[in-house]
Every structure is written in C-alpha cells, then in structure tokens.
Design a protein around this motif. Structure first.
Motif, short mmCIF file in Angstrom:
data_model
loop_
_atom_site.label_atom_id
_atom_site.label_comp_id
_atom_site.label_asym_id
_atom_site.label_seq_id
_atom_site.Cartn_x
_atom_site.Cartn_y
_atom_site.Cartn_z
N ASP A 4 55.15 42.91 -12.80
CA ASP A 4 53.93 43.90 -12.82
C ASP A 4 52.72 42.95 -13.90
OD1 ASP A 4 52.27 46.06 -12.35
OD2 ASP A 4 54.28 47.27 -11.95
N ILE A 5 51.38 44.11 -13.52
CA ILE A 5 50.35 43.13 -14.51
C ILE A 5 50.16 42.96 -15.76
CG2 ILE A 5 48.33 42.39 -14.57
CD1 ILE A 5 49.24 42.56 -10.98
N GLY A 6 50.93 42.01 -16.83
CA GLY A 6 50.41 42.37 -17.61
C GLY A 6 50.81 40.83 -18.30
N CYS A 7 51.15 40.40 -20.27
CA CYS A 7 51.71 39.35 -20.07
C CYS A 7 52.38 39.17 -19.99
CB CYS A 7 51.40 39.51 -21.34
SG CYS A 7 50.14 39.22 -22.74
N TYR A 8 53.54 39.96 -19.49
CA TYR A 8 54.74 39.62 -19.19
C TYR A 8 54.96 39.61 -17.51
CZ TYR A 8 53.95 44.02 -17.81
OH TYR A 8 52.68 45.17 -17.27
N THR A 9 54.16 39.39 -17.07
CA THR A 9 53.48 38.26 -15.90
C THR A 9 54.08 37.12 -15.56
OG1 THR A 9 51.82 39.83 -15.24
CG2 THR A 9 52.04 37.46 -13.91
N LEU A 10 54.23 36.59 -17.21
CA LEU A 10 54.25 35.33 -17.30
C LEU A 10 56.07 35.19 -17.69
CD1 LEU A 10 51.65 35.12 -20.29
CD2 LEU A 10 51.50 34.04 -17.85
N GLY A 11 56.76 35.79 -17.26
CA GLY A 11 58.18 35.60 -17.06
C GLY A 11 58.45 35.00 -15.97
N ILE A 12 57.56 35.03 -15.21
CA ILE A 12 57.46 34.15 -14.21
C ILE A 12 57.40 32.49 -14.16
CG2 ILE A 12 55.99 35.39 -12.61
CD1 ILE A 12 54.68 32.62 -12.83
N VAL A 13 56.91 32.19 -15.44
CA VAL A 13 57.30 30.58 -15.90
C VAL A 13 58.16 30.16 -16.44
CG1 VAL A 13 55.46 29.54 -17.85
CG2 VAL A 13 54.76 31.20 -17.02
N PRO A 14 58.85 28.74 -15.83
CA PRO A 14 60.22 28.02 -16.12
C PRO A 14 59.62 28.24 -18.03
CG PRO A 14 58.65 26.22 -15.05
CD PRO A 14 58.13 28.35 -14.79
N PRO A 15 60.42 28.05 -18.54
CA PRO A 15 62.85 27.77 -17.91
C PRO A 15 62.97 29.84 -17.40
CG PRO A 15 62.36 27.87 -20.30
CD PRO A 15 60.76 27.58 -20.16
N LEU A 16 61.66 30.43 -18.41
CA LEU A 16 62.48 31.86 -17.71
C LEU A 16 62.53 32.14 -16.29
CD1 LEU A 16 60.63 33.89 -20.74
CD2 LEU A 16 62.94 33.15 -20.88
N SER A 17 61.46 32.20 -16.11
CA SER A 17 61.37 31.79 -14.15
C SER A 17 62.15 32.85 -13.54
CB SER A 17 61.93 30.39 -13.58
OG SER A 17 61.37 29.57 -14.44
N VAL A 18 62.46 34.33 -14.53
CA VAL A 18 63.22 35.55 -13.31
C VAL A 18 62.26 36.66 -12.83
CG1 VAL A 18 64.31 35.76 -16.19
CG2 VAL A 18 62.33 36.79 -16.25
#
Ligand code: SF4
Ligand code: SF4
Lengths: 193, 588
Positions: free
Chosen positions: B366-380
């Motif tokens: 969704d829209i928010g800081c946690y959008t950054l869960g896309i960034v490696p190495p987390l990439s979830v």
C-alpha cells in the motif's frame, strides 16, 4: 532566447544532510539583498535517504524556479557521488564545491553496486574551478557533524561573491539559539575554504 | 510584508486572508503543508482538521460551505480520485459559503504512483478552475477563487503542481478580511440531489457555465503579455515560468489563470494577433485540445514530452533544437543509484524480514513508508496500486488463487493512517466474503511518509489538541475478526514476529497482525533510544554478511569488515537477532 542576469545555484546531497536548511538561509539572505529569488526543493520519498536537490535562482527578475541544465553558476555537492550525478547542470566556467564526504547508498552497502573510486580526482580534472574539502570533518572538529551544511553554505557564499551581506544576522534568525554559536563558527570556517 | 514563501504556505495565507473558516485534508505530498500552515491560524479564525480520507475532507468542507462558512479541502492529485464522488455532485448543488478544493498534481512523479492531469476533472465535473503560477498568485488567486465560488455559486478547483507547492518565491502578504458565516436557509431543491432535483440543478449548472464563460473572457486572471516578436504562447501554471525562461520578453503570452471554462474569444483574438502559435503545458494537452477544437492551428504536443514534468531545458530542446547545447560537465564514472530506503531502525524492517522468508506469500502493499518493502534486499512486496488497495486487492487475489487451486497466501500490508483512510472497507470485505487473507497493520503511530501527521490512531488533532485514540484491535474485532485471529507484536522482536507470521500463514480465516512500535523518527522515540547502539564484535564476526539482509542503511560492509554506523543506529537489534554468531552486541 533571452539573456538576463539570473544566477543559478544547485545544492545536491543526501536526505538528512541539511541541504534544505542551507538553501533556506541562502534564499533569505538574497531576499534581504533585494533580489527576486526563487527556490525549488523536491522532497517526498527523498526523505528516506534518497538524493535531494534544491535549486536557488536570483537576479532582478527570475522566471523559472528550476535551474536549466548546464546553467548553474555554482554546484554545491554535500556528498561526492552526488556531484557526479548532477554535474551536467554546472555551466562551463562555473564553480564546483564538493564536500569530500561519502555516504553509501543501500545498493552499495549490500554490494549490489560499487561506490566509484577516484571521483574527486575526476571532478577536479573535468571542472577547472573545483573546490574540495571535508566539511564533515570541519563541522565535527567544531563540535557537531550536523553543521557541515553551514560550512558548505559559507564556501558557497564565498564562491558567489556574496560576502557583503550580514549573513550572521540571517543565521541568527533561522537557527535555534543553542546551536547558533556552532553554526556561526561553521559558517566562518566555510568562508575560509 | 514581502516574504519568500512556498506555494503551499502562500495558498494557506491567501485562504486565511480571504476569511476562511474551515479546512480539511488528508496529508499527501505535495499538498500536505497547506493544512499544516492553516493549522497555525487556529487562534485566528480557522478551524482545520486531518480528515480520514479525501472524500471525507471534501464532504466536510462541503458541509461547512452549505452551513455558510468559507471552506477549503486540499489533497494531492490521486486524492481527488477518492473524492471524485462528492466532487461531481457538488457541481450541481453549488455552495453557500465559498468552497475551494485544492488539487496538487505531481508531474514528474516525485512521490506518487501515477501522473495525472487533474485539469480534466474541472472540465469533466464542470467546476470552475483556477491555476496559479507562483506563490504570489497562489495567495492572490485563492482569494479570487473564494469570490468566484460565492458569486457564481460553484465550488472552485484550485489546481497546483509539485513545483508550485514546493517552490519559494516572493510574496506580498495582506490582512485578513473577517467574514461572518453566511446564514443557512433550508433548500432541498438545491442540497438534496434526488433525481428530480438533480435534473433541475443540471439546468442551473448549464446557465452557470455560460456566466463563467463570460467571466473567463474578462477576468485579469487570463491576461495577455505582449512581446516584441511574432511568436505567441498559450500557457498556464508552472509552464508559464518555464516558457518565460526560454522565450523571454520576445514572445507574447496568453497566460491563463482561470482555466475552466476557457476563454474562447480571448484565445481566438490572441491567436489572430501572432504569426506562430505555441501551446506550452506539461503532461496532457489540455489547453491544446481546446485550441485545436476551435479550429486554430498551434504547435505543442508534437514537440513537448508526454512524460515527466516540464523544465526550461525541455522547453528549449523542444522549440530550439538547434541551439548550441548549453554547457554542462560530465565525468567518466559509474554512478551508483541512491534509491530511498526504510530508515535505520525503522520498525517495518523486522516484519518484512520475517515475511520475506516465505516464498509462497504474496504481499499486496500500500501507500506509505512500507512501500519501501519493495527495495532489495527485503524485496517482499508484490503490488502497490493506491490507498487501501492492499486489503481489497488482496481479497481479489486470494479468491483467484482459490479458484485456480493454487496455494499462495496473501499478506496485505498497510499502515495505520492508510488503514483508517480506506483499508477498513477492504477488511470488512474480507470478513464478509470469507477471504482468509492476513491483514498486517503496520501501526507506527503516525502518518510517517508525508512527514509525521496525526491520524485517528495518534490521539492528537491537527491543531494539537488531545483527542480520542481509535483502538485498532477493537476496531478489527468490531468488523468481525475473531480475537484469536488477531496478534499484536513488537516488530523489533523477531521471534514474536516470526510466530505471528507463521500463525497468519497457517490461518484458515481472515487474520490480522498489528505491529505496535512507533516510527523510529518520532522525536520522543529518538530521545528515548538516543543511547541505544549496536556494534559488531570483530572477534566473533565470520563475515557471513547475513546481517546485511536486513537492508539497514546503518549496517555497512566496507574494507572487508562489517561495522554499524553509530550516528544512525538506534539499537533496534534486528541485525543482532539475525546474526548466527552472536557477533552483534547492544549497549544502552
Ligand atoms: S519515517 Fe519512520 S516509518 Fe518511515 S521509514 Fe523512517 S523509521 Fe520507518
Ligand atoms: S551476521 Fe554476524 S557474523 Fe555474519 S557478517 Fe554480520 S555480524 Fe558478522
């Protein structure tokens, strides 16, 4: 196309380095000097460690708030690699002020990308008017690395020949009392670079 | 007084000077600071609030307007999509006190999920539109917008863009004109849009358009600037400044500040007065389509880019392709990218790290800081569409998975503010339609992405008053989630997080995980954790680099060793819990 007296400054760095505060102080000073001033900052995602850019333009009448590519009179890079990233904005014969300071981005930290070697040497070779110094170290020696933005502001003021303004007065207005002394020192140290 | 102000500050100032009484918004870059600045006038006649979403903001402002107050609602461009429902109907009802709706578009996508040109909303909904070009115009035009609204009984769309919102230019401020809240008179034919009434109002709307067209021809908001040459430029908003930068005083300009309805006669006269006609605007050919529909030849889109914001050099390249390339330097070096990442010590990291261990979990984000869960190495994260779509999209995804006989488990990840905004309706959908998804509310006690605004979970209002704090767990239970299917976890505690993720993964009913640690950047949190630091015991470290998998910007691998940057570390211990050799230690 028109020619006018608009001067352009680009400040580039990494989120959290204080580029926006430095630009604010700069703009305030320029307004006091009677210039038409436009400043443009981009924030959003950049707050999370991304690269941050501020454009400051001044003159008798400024049109666009955005510095056109190849037209910055001064490019101030708060981080080395950011200088390289934004170099095409610096006009031929312009001044490059570089903080000899490295901040690794996540792709570099995790080994997915490499932090380039010899950036400062390459910058020096490419731009005749390059000033490199470690603002972070200077600020640390004065008591707090966070004041590196004000060291760089001092160097920028000198590079633009804007010393004849009461910058200390502007700093007094925009910086909290308890940090003022440190920042005044940082500013003076910057002027000496 | 002459001051240098951002467009957002100037809009707030102008609205206040116009005698504004009521303002509401949901925070969204680049519009957020309009309400933050209006909140500063709380003792000077303006009530302002964060609304749960943009639809609520517009409806609240509309209610205030109908009651007789001057009201404003502000949002980013995608927010107007959320508010589109009341927006279109308000064109029919009209207003009582002046009603201004700000749409802050984001050409260039500095912090948005799409590029959209909301000028089309004005023409689509038939709502008067005003477009300023700099901060002075933000201040002056918003005042005029309230006048237009009351005079023509219409809401006004005040359309700005990122470069106007976040640029500072000189402004001459004025004083506030105090206004009484207008009297309210019950009028169901005007304010109750049942079909029969709406039909009558549509007629009134049509008459209003004719009056607004008249206004558009005569208002100084649409002005001609005569140049010395033969080129004429039709433009609006920030594009005017870029055009002026490139063409200077040589060209003539039809500078449009009132852009719906457009002034047909003024455009015809201007076009006839120049030899070559250009239309300079960013994103969509909104003005150009109109000019061409009038049968007037002009050049714009075939030279200008469709994508990204306009800049002076883009205008120059488009219209002066042969001009000598302006200066610029370059060096020969591979420049590493610098994407945004979750901050050091961010509470979301531990959660993403544990979820990332499952290969058959699909994360609808969704829209928010946690959008950054896309960034490696987390990439979830698998999908991010718009506010709230994590949950509702997750329901659809899960239904399709079941239909196909596949096994993916859906984890919808949403923040506290976004959950209140439009996640809750998705949760209700999941419950009622029995979708066994896991809704993960990453409650960091703040709207972090836009710069730490209050929301219904923080217990404070925009104007700084303590207020009721909505209990997320109780709310989920009221929606129908069983208590045994709800887990509250501290995401810094990887063991607890792992257990909760496993429980959710195995659940056969809708399941909710709520994290309970506040954003690491909240002032009190920073103060409390100031002396908490992790460091690497080099004797024990075997350089396996597993700790780097957390993707924390404080954990460095440099010159053949791992070390943790003391300045940014807040001792969250996520890397410490990952290290198999217990080589990371915490102090403080
Ligand atoms: S602002 Fe807060 S929530 Fe957002 S990435 Fe940083 S620590 Fe995490
Ligand atoms: S996980 Fe532990 S042992 Fe492995 S590199 Fe990191 S600190 Fe060293």
């Amino acid at each position: 196309m028109k020619k006018n007296d608009t001067k352009s400054i680009l400040l580039v760095g990494v989120g959290g380095q204080g580029t926006i505060l430095a630009s604010k102080i700069l703009s305030e000073g320029l307004v006091r000097k009677g210039y038409d001033v436009k400043m443009s900052e981009i924030h959003g995602m950049s707050q999370r460690g991304g690269s941050v850019t501020t454009h400051v333009r001044y003159g008798s009448k400024v049109a666009s708030p955005v510095v056109p590519e190849g037209e910055a009179d001064v490019l101030v890079a708060f981080e080395k690699v950011e200088a390289a990233r934004w170099l095409q904005y610096l006009k031929k014969g312009g001044t490059l002020v570089v903080n000899d300071f490295e901040i690794y981005s996540l792709p570099v930290l995790t080994g997915a990308a490499k932090y380039p070697e010899g950036v400062t040497e390459k910058l020096r070779a490419a731009v005749p008017n390059t000033k490199v110094f470690n603002a972070g170290e200077i600020a640390s020696s004065l008591g707090n690395i966070k004041a590196q933005n004000i060291v760089l502001l001092g160097a920028l003021v000198k590079a633009m020949g804007l010393e004849d303004l009461d910058w200390e007065d502007v700093l007094k207005e925009l910086i909290p009392e308890k940090l003022l002394d440190l920042n005044l020192k940082a500013f003076r140290a910057g002027l000496e670079q | 007084m002459r001051k240098i102000m951002t467009g957002n500050e100037a809009t707030a100032r102008g609205a206040w000077e116009a005698g504004l009484h009521f303002a509401a918004a949901y925070p969204g870059t680049p519009s957020t600071e309009i309400l933050e600045n209006l909140a500063l006038y709380k003792d000077k006649g303006v009530y302002s609030e964060w609304a749960t979403n943009e639809k609520v903001a517009v409806e609240a402002a509309a209610g205030a307007s109908i009651a007789g107050a001057r009201a404003l609602a502000a949002m980013k461009h995608v927010g107007l999509n959320v508010a589109a429902d009341p927006f279109f109907t308000l064109a029919y009802t009209g207003v009582n006190g002046g009603l201004v709706i700000v749409s802050a578009d984001d050409p260039g996508l500095f912090s948005s999920q799409n590029e959209q040109d909301n000028r089309f909303y004005a023409s689509h909904a038939k709502i008067a539109m005003v477009e300023p070009s700099d901060s002075q115009e933000c201040l002056d035009y918003v005042k005029e917008a309230f006048e237009i609204s009351e005079k023509y009984d219409t809401p006004v769309l005040f359309r700005v863009t990122t470069r106007i919102c976040h640029s500072k230019t000189l402004v001459e401020t004025g004083d506030r004109v105090e206004r009484e809240v207008r009297p309210y008179k019950k009028d169901v034919t005007k304010y109750v849009m049942a079909p029969a009434n709406a039909k009558r109002r549509k007629q009134i709307l049509t008459e209003r358009i004719a009056a607004l067209k008249e206004y558009s021809e005569t208002t100084p908001l649409n002005r001609v600037e005569r140049g010395s040459g033969t080129v004429g430029i039709i433009t609006s908003g920030i594009s005017y400044n870029h055009a002026k930068e490139v063409f200077g005083d040589e060209a003539s300009y039809l500078k449009l500040g009132f852009t719906w309805p457009l002034p047909e006669k003024k455009i015809r006269d201007f076009a006839a007065s120049v030899e070559t006609l250009y239309v300079i605007e960013e994103n969509e050919p909104y003005l150009e389509n109109y000019v061409k529909a009038l049968g007037i030849a002009c050049t714009g889109r075939e030279k200008l880019p469709w994508i990204d914001e306009l800049t002076p050099e883009r205008v120059r390249r488009a219209f002066f392709p042969d001009s000598e390339e302006s200066g610029g330097y370059s060096i020969d070096a591979e420049i590493p990218p610098r994407p945004p990442v979750l901050c050091a010590g961010c509470t979301h990291r531990g959660f993403f790290y544990e979820v990332g261990k499952y290969k058959d979990i699909v994360v609808t984000g969704d829209i928010g800081c946690y959008t950054l869960g896309i960034v490696p190495p987390l990439s979830v994260t698998d999908t991010v569409i718009c506010m709230g779509a994590s949950v509702s999209g997750g329901v659809g995804f899960r239904k399709a998975v079941e239909r196909a006989g596949r096994k993916e488990k859906v984890f919808a990840v949403i923040g506290d503010s976004t959950f209140f905004h439009s996640g809750i309706t998705g949760l209700i959908d999941a419950i009622v339609n029995k979708a066994p998804i896991v809704v993960n509310i990453l409650d960091n006690r703040i709207t972090a992405m836009t710069g730490h605004q209050e929301n219904p979970g923080t217990g404070r209002t925009l104007m700084g008053e303590p207020t009721h704090q909505v209990d997320l767990k109780a709310l989920c239970m009221a929606c129908g989630v069983k208590e045994e299917n709800i887990r509250l976890i501290d995401p810094y505690d990887l063991t607890a997080t792992r257990d909760a993720v496993r429980a959710g993964y195995e659940a056969t009913e809708p399941f909710v995980i709520i994290t309970t640690s506040p954003c690491a950047l909240i002032k009190e949190v920073v103060r409390r954790r100031a002396n908490m630091k992790c460091f690497v015991d080099e004797e024990k470290c075997v350089k396996c680099k597993l700790c780097l998998k957390a993707g924390c910007p404080a954990v460095n691998f440099r010159d053949g060793r791992v070390y943790i940057d003391r300045a940014s570390c807040n001792g969250c211990t996520v890397c410490m819990q990952i290290c198999p050799k217990h080589a990371i230690v915490r102090e403080g």
